[in-house]
Design an enzyme around this catalytic site. Structure first.
Site, PDB file in Angstrom:
ATOM      1  N   PRO A   1      10.693   4.101  -2.358  1.00  0.00           N
ATOM      2  CA  PRO A   1      10.374   3.330  -1.152  1.00  0.00           C
ATOM      3  C   PRO A   1       9.218   2.344  -1.332  1.00  0.00           C
ATOM      4  O   PRO A   1       8.196   2.642  -1.961  1.00  0.00           O
ATOM      5  CB  PRO A   1      10.019   4.420  -0.133  1.00  0.00           C
ATOM      6  CG  PRO A   1      10.850   5.592  -0.559  1.00  0.00           C
ATOM      7  CD  PRO A   1      10.843   5.545  -2.063  1.00  0.00           C
ATOM      8  N   CYS A   2       9.396   1.163  -0.710  1.00  0.00           N
ATOM      9  CA  CYS A   2       8.437   0.069  -0.860  1.00  0.00           C
ATOM     10  C   CYS A   2       7.308   0.037   0.165  1.00  0.00           C
ATOM     11  O   CYS A   2       6.227  -0.477  -0.142  1.00  0.00           O
ATOM     12  CB  CYS A   2       9.181  -1.266  -0.792  1.00  0.00           C
ATOM     13  SG  CYS A   2      10.472  -1.460  -2.030  1.00  0.00           S
ATOM     14  N   PRO A   3       7.508   0.521   1.407  1.00  0.00           N
ATOM     15  CA  PRO A   3       6.469   0.344   2.430  1.00  0.00           C
ATOM     16  C   PRO A   3       5.070   0.806   2.045  1.00  0.00           C
ATOM     17  O   PRO A   3       4.093   0.195   2.518  1.00  0.00           O
ATOM     18  CB  PRO A   3       7.028   1.143   3.620  1.00  0.00           C
ATOM     19  CG  PRO A   3       8.507   1.037   3.471  1.00  0.00           C
ATOM     20  CD  PRO A   3       8.731   1.112   1.989  1.00  0.00           C
ATOM     21  N   PRO A   4       4.889   1.861   1.232  1.00  0.00           N
ATOM     22  CA  PRO A   4       3.515   2.255   0.897  1.00  0.00           C
ATOM     23  C   PRO A   4       2.705   1.157   0.209  1.00  0.00           C
ATOM     24  O   PRO A   4       1.470   1.203   0.214  1.00  0.00           O
ATOM     25  CB  PRO A   4       3.713   3.455  -0.041  1.00  0.00           C
ATOM     26  CG  PRO A   4       5.022   4.038   0.370  1.00  0.00           C
ATOM     27  CD  PRO A   4       5.866   2.840   0.707  1.00  0.00           C
ATOM     28  N   PHE A   5       3.395   0.169  -0.396  1.00  0.00           N
ATOM     29  CA  PHE A   5       2.702  -0.861  -1.173  1.00  0.00           C
ATOM     30  C   PHE A   5       2.926  -2.268  -0.633  1.00  0.00           C
ATOM     31  O   PHE A   5       2.376  -3.231  -1.162  1.00  0.00           O
ATOM     32  CB  PHE A   5       3.168  -0.805  -2.629  1.00  0.00           C
ATOM     33  CG  PHE A   5       3.148   0.582  -3.219  1.00  0.00           C
ATOM     34  CD1 PHE A   5       1.948   1.194  -3.540  1.00  0.00           C
ATOM     35  CD2 PHE A   5       4.325   1.282  -3.407  1.00  0.00           C
ATOM     36  CE1 PHE A   5       1.916   2.475  -4.061  1.00  0.00           C
ATOM     37  CE2 PHE A   5       4.313   2.569  -3.937  1.00  0.00           C
ATOM     38  CZ  PHE A   5       3.103   3.171  -4.262  1.00  0.00           C
TER      39      PHE A   5
END
Length: 419
Positions: free
Chosen positions: A77-81
């Site tokens: 998943p991309c949202p953390p970064f």
């Protein structure tokens, strides 16, 4: 495991899957949380072992059963970064990057491939990246990061992706990042046939005006109410290309639409912008309703980019080319000198001692800012001493497979909104 076998985690609807398959890999397993994306995978590759659920759920699959697989790959998943998000990193319940790296210690793959958004390459995550490299080195892997731009690999879109490759030293010395093969057309040339298929009289004029490549396809999150092509800036870029970005169309324009009509894209057109469908080998069928299909496409790793990276890994396995000094082929990615100084320290260090050990110049305000960034991903113990406050690196906050970790509760709470 069979030669060139791959286990793919967070597989999505198959962008990386197809690219790796075209590079020569054979899927031993694909795991995906989203039911619609998993259905699309099964629709296109019914013989694969595809499992739907939380990839970190030990009841869903046992990584030990896939020990010594050729490649462990995933688009975690991309949202953390994400630059557009809060950049919570290790404290985001969706962060599986460090966990995926730890899988390598269990599965011992010949190679590891993980991709994510450009945000992970930013200074905010310098220590996080160093932590990953340090862990991989402890496991016996050489690793490297590189920011790849999709348009440089035949995709008609501005879509930077930050890619991590890890290989055992005997393979790594043969590894080369894929050579660029830039897309030379425009949105107009890429979508001409799809825009013209219902005999729209304005297609020639439209194609001539759509004379640049596309901005990044966004809007694939479940937090959005429907499918559109992104925030205000992205919509303006699409408008300049003659595209109405306020939604996605059910069908292309037809003979009833006037010459000056500003069309919306169909999901088939969005898929073409992501790198699917340009030739028979890139054919892919997306299942579900329109918004569901759009989200699957919008969250994907473009297949041509995955193919290029996968081919570079295969070339390293087969020892194609010339062996290299590993230090000469690593990209120069900024790492955090304060983190390195903390990690190497045998005891607590004051601000003055830390700055000196890091070999950098910074004032107290900059020091506090950088320490605040570190504290978001790492446990930093602080002690007050006579000569000032002292700091010690006490651990990593991220989820790496712990049975007891706050990630589980947050994940369960947010699961319906995770994509």
């Amino acid at each position: 495991m069979a030669d060139l076998s791959v286990v793919e985690i967070c597989a999505g609807a198959g962008g990386q899957s197809l690219g790796l398959e075209l590079a020569g890999f054979s899927h031993a397993l694909a795991v995906e949380l989203d039911a619609n994306a998993a259905t699309t995978l099964r629709e296109n590759r019914p013989k694969w072992d595809i499992r739907k659920g939380d990839v970190a759920d030990k009841e869903l699959w046992d990584p030990r059963e896939f020990a010594n697989v050729s490649l462990l790959a995933g688009g975690v998943p991309c949202p953390p970064f994400s630059i557009a998000g809060k950049q919570l990193g290790a404290t985001d319940e969706r962060d599986l990057f460090a966990w995926a790296v730890e899988l390598a210690a269990v599965m011992k793959p010949r190679a590891l491939l993980l991709e994510n958004v450009r945000g992970l390459s930013m200074p905010r995550f310098a220590a996080y990246r160093q932590h990953v490299k340090d862990r991989l080195k402890d496991m016996g892997y050489w690793s490297d990061w590189k920011l790849l731009e999709a348009r440089d690999y035949g995709v008609p879109q501005l879509r930077p992706r930050f890619v991590l490759i890890a290989l055992r030293p005997e393979d790594a010395k043969w590894f080369e990042w894929p050579k660029e093969d830039p897309y030379t057309g425009t949105v107009g040339t890429a979508l001409y046939k799809l825009m013209a298929q219902e005999n729209w009289p304005g297609v020639e004029r439209w194609a001539a005006g759509a004379n640049n490549i596309a901005p990044t396809i966004v809007g694939g999150s479940k937090k959005h109410g429907g499918a559109d092509l992104g925030p205000t800036r992205a919509k303006a870029a699409w408008r300049a290309l003659g595209v109405d970005a306020l939604g996605v169309a059910d069908a292309p324009p037809n003979e009833s639409h006037p010459v000056g009509y500003v069309p919306k894209l169909t999901t088939e057109m969005v898929a073409r912008i992501q790198g699917w469908g340009d030739s028979p080998e890139y054919d892919w069928n997306f299942t579900g309703r329109k918004t569901t299909r759009y989200r699957q496409i919008g969250n994907a790793f473009p297949p041509p980019v995955a193919r290029a990276v996968g081919s570079s890994i295969v070339n390293a396995f087969r020892q194609n080319g010339n062996p290299k000094n590993l230090a000469d082929v690593e990209e120069e990615i900024l790492h955090d000198p304060l983190y390195i100084a903390l990690k190497n320290a045998s005891n607590s260090l004051t601000e003055r001692e830390l700055v000196s050990a890091a070999g950098v110049k910074m004032d107290s305000q900059e020091f506090e800012r950088r320490m605040a960034h570190l504290a978001r991903d790492f446990v930093i113990d602080e002690d007050d001493r006579l000569d000032g406050r002292a700091y010690r690196l006490a651990g990593f906050k991220g989820f790496i497979g712990q049975e007891i970790h706050e990630r589980h509760a947050r994940f369960a709470e947010m699961r319906a909104r995770i994509s």
